[in-house]
Design a protein around this motif. Structure first.
Motif, mmCIF file in Angstrom:
data_model
loop_
_atom_site.group_PDB
_atom_site.id
_atom_site.type_symbol
_atom_site.label_atom_id
_atom_site.label_comp_id
_atom_site.label_asym_id
_atom_site.label_seq_id
_atom_site.Cartn_x
_atom_site.Cartn_y
_atom_site.Cartn_z
ATOM 1 N N LEU A 163 8.068 -14.077 38.712
ATOM 2 C CA LEU A 163 7.638 -12.746 39.121
ATOM 3 C C LEU A 163 6.138 -12.541 38.967
ATOM 4 C CD1 LEU A 163 9.422 -10.389 40.320
ATOM 5 C CD2 LEU A 163 10.648 -12.364 39.424
ATOM 6 N N ALA A 164 5.520 -13.293 38.041
ATOM 7 C CA ALA A 164 4.060 -13.229 37.939
ATOM 8 C C ALA A 164 3.435 -13.613 39.280
ATOM 9 C CB ALA A 164 3.553 -14.156 36.833
ATOM 10 N N VAL A 165 4.055 -14.598 39.961
ATOM 11 C CA VAL A 165 3.545 -15.064 41.257
ATOM 12 C C VAL A 165 3.920 -14.108 42.383
ATOM 13 C CG1 VAL A 165 3.543 -16.966 42.930
ATOM 14 C CG2 VAL A 165 3.861 -17.444 40.486
ATOM 15 N N THR A 166 5.202 -13.749 42.452
ATOM 16 C CA THR A 166 5.686 -13.042 43.651
ATOM 17 C C THR A 166 5.490 -11.533 43.578
ATOM 18 O OG1 THR A 166 7.913 -12.791 42.738
ATOM 19 C CG2 THR A 166 7.472 -14.771 44.035
ATOM 20 N N SER A 167 5.147 -11.017 42.407
ATOM 21 C CA SER A 167 5.072 -9.565 42.295
ATOM 22 C C SER A 167 3.866 -9.095 41.472
ATOM 23 C CB SER A 167 6.368 -9.047 41.667
ATOM 24 O OG SER A 167 6.330 -7.653 41.520
ATOM 25 N N HIS A 168 3.664 -9.662 40.285
ATOM 26 C CA HIS A 168 2.623 -9.126 39.408
ATOM 27 C C HIS A 168 1.227 -9.432 39.938
ATOM 28 C CE1 HIS A 168 5.973 -9.545 36.123
ATOM 29 N NE2 HIS A 168 6.326 -8.796 37.138
ATOM 30 N N LEU A 169 0.986 -10.697 40.312
ATOM 31 C CA LEU A 169 -0.329 -11.031 40.880
ATOM 32 C C LEU A 169 -0.614 -10.217 42.149
ATOM 33 C CD1 LEU A 169 -2.945 -12.790 40.822
ATOM 34 C CD2 LEU A 169 -1.722 -14.423 42.269
ATOM 35 N N PRO A 170 0.314 -10.158 43.125
ATOM 36 C CA PRO A 170 0.038 -9.322 44.302
ATOM 37 C C PRO A 170 -0.334 -7.877 43.958
ATOM 38 C CG PRO A 170 1.954 -10.690 44.716
ATOM 39 C CD PRO A 170 1.571 -10.912 43.280
ATOM 40 N N HIS A 171 0.349 -7.284 43.001
ATOM 41 C CA HIS A 171 0.001 -5.910 42.635
ATOM 42 C C HIS A 171 -1.395 -5.846 42.016
ATOM 43 C CE1 HIS A 171 4.160 -4.793 43.477
ATOM 44 N NE2 HIS A 171 3.768 -3.544 43.421
ATOM 45 N N LEU A 172 -1.694 -6.797 41.140
ATOM 46 C CA LEU A 172 -3.002 -6.787 40.488
ATOM 47 C C LEU A 172 -4.128 -6.936 41.512
ATOM 48 C CD1 LEU A 172 -4.078 -6.696 37.577
ATOM 49 C CD2 LEU A 172 -4.326 -9.166 37.703
ATOM 50 N N ILE A 173 -3.941 -7.836 42.461
ATOM 51 C CA ILE A 173 -4.943 -8.071 43.507
ATOM 52 C C ILE A 173 -5.088 -6.830 44.387
ATOM 53 C CG2 ILE A 173 -5.410 -9.450 45.564
ATOM 54 C CD1 ILE A 173 -5.786 -10.886 42.848
ATOM 55 N N ALA A 174 -3.969 -6.213 44.707
ATOM 56 C CA ALA A 174 -4.021 -5.014 45.552
ATOM 57 C C ALA A 174 -4.763 -3.888 44.835
ATOM 58 C CB ALA A 174 -2.607 -4.572 45.932
ATOM 59 N N TYR A 175 -4.449 -3.680 43.571
ATOM 60 C CA TYR A 175 -5.166 -2.648 42.803
ATOM 61 C C TYR A 175 -6.666 -2.963 42.774
ATOM 62 C CZ TYR A 175 -0.949 -0.388 40.788
ATOM 63 O OH TYR A 175 0.206 0.311 40.597
ATOM 64 N N THR A 176 -7.004 -4.235 42.572
ATOM 65 C CA THR A 176 -8.417 -4.604 42.486
ATOM 66 C C THR A 176 -9.145 -4.355 43.793
ATOM 67 O OG1 THR A 176 -7.826 -6.371 40.945
ATOM 68 C CG2 THR A 176 -10.029 -6.455 41.878
ATOM 69 N N ILE A 177 -8.584 -4.823 44.891
ATOM 70 C CA ILE A 177 -9.292 -4.713 46.176
ATOM 71 C C ILE A 177 -9.452 -3.247 46.577
ATOM 72 C CG2 ILE A 177 -7.312 -4.949 47.743
ATOM 73 C CD1 ILE A 177 -8.992 -6.764 49.466
ATOM 74 N N VAL A 178 -8.464 -2.431 46.279
ATOM 75 C CA VAL A 178 -8.587 -1.009 46.624
ATOM 76 C C VAL A 178 -9.675 -0.373 45.765
ATOM 77 C CG1 VAL A 178 -7.395 1.215 46.756
ATOM 78 C CG2 VAL A 178 -6.225 -0.861 47.484
ATOM 79 N N GLY A 179 -9.753 -0.792 44.502
ATOM 80 C CA GLY A 179 -10.832 -0.317 43.633
ATOM 81 C C GLY A 179 -12.196 -0.773 44.136
ATOM 82 N N SER A 239 10.509 -22.267 47.285
ATOM 83 C CA SER A 239 11.702 -21.538 47.727
ATOM 84 C C SER A 239 11.923 -20.304 46.844
ATOM 85 C CB SER A 239 12.924 -22.450 47.755
ATOM 86 O OG SER A 239 13.664 -22.350 46.579
ATOM 87 N N GLU A 240 11.527 -20.370 45.572
ATOM 88 C CA GLU A 240 11.610 -19.174 44.726
ATOM 89 C C GLU A 240 10.600 -18.113 45.165
ATOM 90 O OE1 GLU A 240 13.160 -20.493 40.336
ATOM 91 O OE2 GLU A 240 11.169 -21.236 40.906
ATOM 92 N N VAL A 241 9.420 -18.575 45.543
ATOM 93 C CA VAL A 241 8.386 -17.639 45.995
ATOM 94 C C VAL A 241 8.883 -16.861 47.218
ATOM 95 C CG1 VAL A 241 6.094 -17.496 47.050
ATOM 96 C CG2 VAL A 241 6.436 -18.927 45.033
ATOM 97 N N ILE A 242 9.513 -17.596 48.137
ATOM 98 C CA ILE A 242 10.014 -16.961 49.360
ATOM 99 C C ILE A 242 11.171 -16.023 49.032
ATOM 100 C CG2 ILE A 242 11.265 -17.464 51.513
ATOM 101 C CD1 ILE A 242 9.424 -20.072 51.561
ATOM 102 N N LYS A 243 12.068 -16.502 48.180
ATOM 103 C CA LYS A 243 13.280 -15.746 47.852
ATOM 104 C C LYS A 243 12.962 -14.396 47.212
ATOM 105 C CE LYS A 243 17.607 -17.171 45.599
ATOM 106 N NZ LYS A 243 18.256 -18.319 44.942
ATOM 107 N N TYR A 244 12.003 -14.379 46.312
ATOM 108 C CA TYR A 244 11.718 -13.146 45.557
ATOM 109 C C TYR A 244 10.441 -12.459 46.046
ATOM 110 C CZ TYR A 244 15.256 -15.497 42.859
ATOM 111 O OH TYR A 244 16.410 -16.144 42.504
ATOM 112 N N SER A 245 10.110 -12.695 47.312
ATOM 113 C CA SER A 245 8.852 -12.167 47.849
ATOM 114 C C SER A 245 8.839 -10.653 48.012
ATOM 115 C CB SER A 245 8.546 -12.824 49.195
ATOM 116 O OG SER A 245 9.595 -12.551 50.111
#
Lengths: 302, 302
Positions: free
Chosen positions: A183-199, B210-216
């Motif tokens: 989830l760090a890859v598929t969710s947490h990093l994307p959120h962190l990057i999104a917050y940063t770029i909007v800032g 495949s995990e990255v895709i699955k939990y994207s």
């Protein structure tokens, strides 16, 4: 057979209220009790008739439950678990919906050392928050990851899996620490990057904030959606999953630096190679039903 | 009055083919001629009846045009302009749709020193490419930025503005260099970040692809959309708008490092402050009609 007959939802935000609605739709004979620490949220929940019953305290909410789901920010899980400790029936199963699992397992275990705790994480959501943002179909076709700790009775795990299947989710089990890395890859990093770029974009001098908003359809607006997610929830996620987030962030920074260098030195081939490779990932996500196949997320173009 | 009677579109990808379709819908009496350097694209354009006429060479395509729009990647603008130089009518206006303007102004001016060139950039698109990806309503409610160079006859600029208004766009004018700074923030940086994060995620060892895709659906899938955009187009953009992109990228990296530090040292207040601020930007984008108000971009949840 229904896995549970009396479900209590603690925390009536987007996820908690979606679970309550999902139960109404998919398991109408199940009795749903709700509780939220915020009296205003409880009032709203009563007004919109979210549950069969809204309790005034966490203790009364759980007193006859056979499943209690903690739907609060991950930093509040320990306190929410402590609040129900005195009144939790011995045979009840406790679960949660937190976006990271190792820290939640630890916090809930400390507060409820004797309870059967089956951690779960439905990978679903929208950028909206609160009891009125939820909807019954939020989990349809999404994955719910259950992360049982060692020694949990398989039958307890199976009941939680079946509960999520009934809500329309696909289910998978994995270890809590592996969950936190995925989830760090598929969710947490994307959120962190999104917050940063909007800032970053809102702090420019030569380019005004109104220009950023006006021309956001060039790509920026995509990032603003997840950067509009609940600030408390996400603060807690980054603090609770610190190690995995910092690790993936380091990799991201290295990759970004390599790309920056390719731009500076005019290495078009390197850019082209990466940009071609990333296209295939999008295709796989659509093929596996994890996103809309329509262009532009199916946004209305009229 | 219609601003133009005979429009030639050079390059029949997503944007060129959307212009052709938009003219059909909004200015049906205008004659549209198309040309693409790729014979397979020309064949497709004939098959789907995209234009009134598909020419076999760039020269024959422009011979009686009063507006010629170059819809090729920004790195190919100079060559596309050179291709029409011998046959371009003296009174024709040349325009383009490139995502950066200073480099295009320079390249087109070098190839067509005597032509009236009115640069334009419709801030619109999808992740799909090619003549079949276009649609007439792509520009509806989107901004088209026109960046006239000094000395251009105001009437020529006004005709191009009117053309875009007829296609359903809102129009704005600004200097080419300011355009390039604005778009570096609202479009080029977001694309670069999206390409990077999708690359980073697909290069993990402990977490499989495949995990990255699955939990994207946890957030990652949002980034994969723009990371599926045309690789040639985007390679050219980063090379052509190098300075502005490197500048904004530097600011982004600084902001990301600050956030990384806040996570490492457990500074929850700093995270919360940023995450609250970014929420307001999303609201403004929706209020100004630049994105769908529906949660999750209006994605289907069933």
């Amino acid at each position: 057979m229904l896995p549970f007959a009396r479900v209590t939802v603690i925390g009536l935000g987007l996820i908690g209220s979606s679970i309550a609605r999902g139960i109404r739709q998919h398991m109408p004979s199940v009795r749903v009790t709700g509780y939220d620490a915020d009296p205003a949220v409880r009032e709203t929940a009563v007004r919109i008739d979210l549950c069969d019953d809204i309790a005034d305290t966490a203790g009364t909410a759980v007193i006859d439950a056979d499943l209690v789901i903690l739907c609060v920010p991950v930093g509040a899980m320990g306190a929410a678990a402590a609040d129900i400790a005195a009144d939790l029936p011995a045979e009840a199963i406790v679960s949660d919906v937190g976006s990271c699992k190792e820290s939640v397992v630890e916090a809930v275990h400390a507060a409820l050392p004797d309870a059967v705790f089956v951690p779960a994480h439905p990978v679903a959501g929208t950028e909206n928050s609160g009891p009125e943002a939820g909807f019954a179909s939020l989990f349809h076709g999404r994955w719910c990851i259950v992360t049982p700790v060692e020694g949990t009775a398989p039958f307890a795990v199976e009941r939680v899996l079946e509960f999520w299947r009934r809500l329309g989710a696909e289910v998978e089990t994995m270890a809590p620490d592996h969950h936190d890395r995925v989830l760090a890859v598929t969710s947490h990093l994307p959120h962190l990057i999104a917050y940063t770029i909007v800032g970053t974009a809102s702090d420019m001098e030569e380019v005004t904030q109104s220009e950023v908003i006006k021309y956001s359809a060039g790509g920026f607006r995509d990032f603003t959606r997840i950067a509009a997610s609940d600030p408390t929830m996400w603060r807690d996620v980054f603090l609770a999953n610190k190690e995995a987030v910092l690790d993936i962030l380091q990799r991201f920074s290295e990759d970004l630096t390599a790309l920056q260098r390719a731009i500076r030195w005019g290495k078009g081939d390197e850019l082209f190679e990466l940009f071609s490779r990333t296209r295939a990932i999008r295709r796989s996500i659509i093929e596996q039903g994890q996103d809309d196949a329509a262009p532009d997320f199916g946004r209305a173009h009229d």
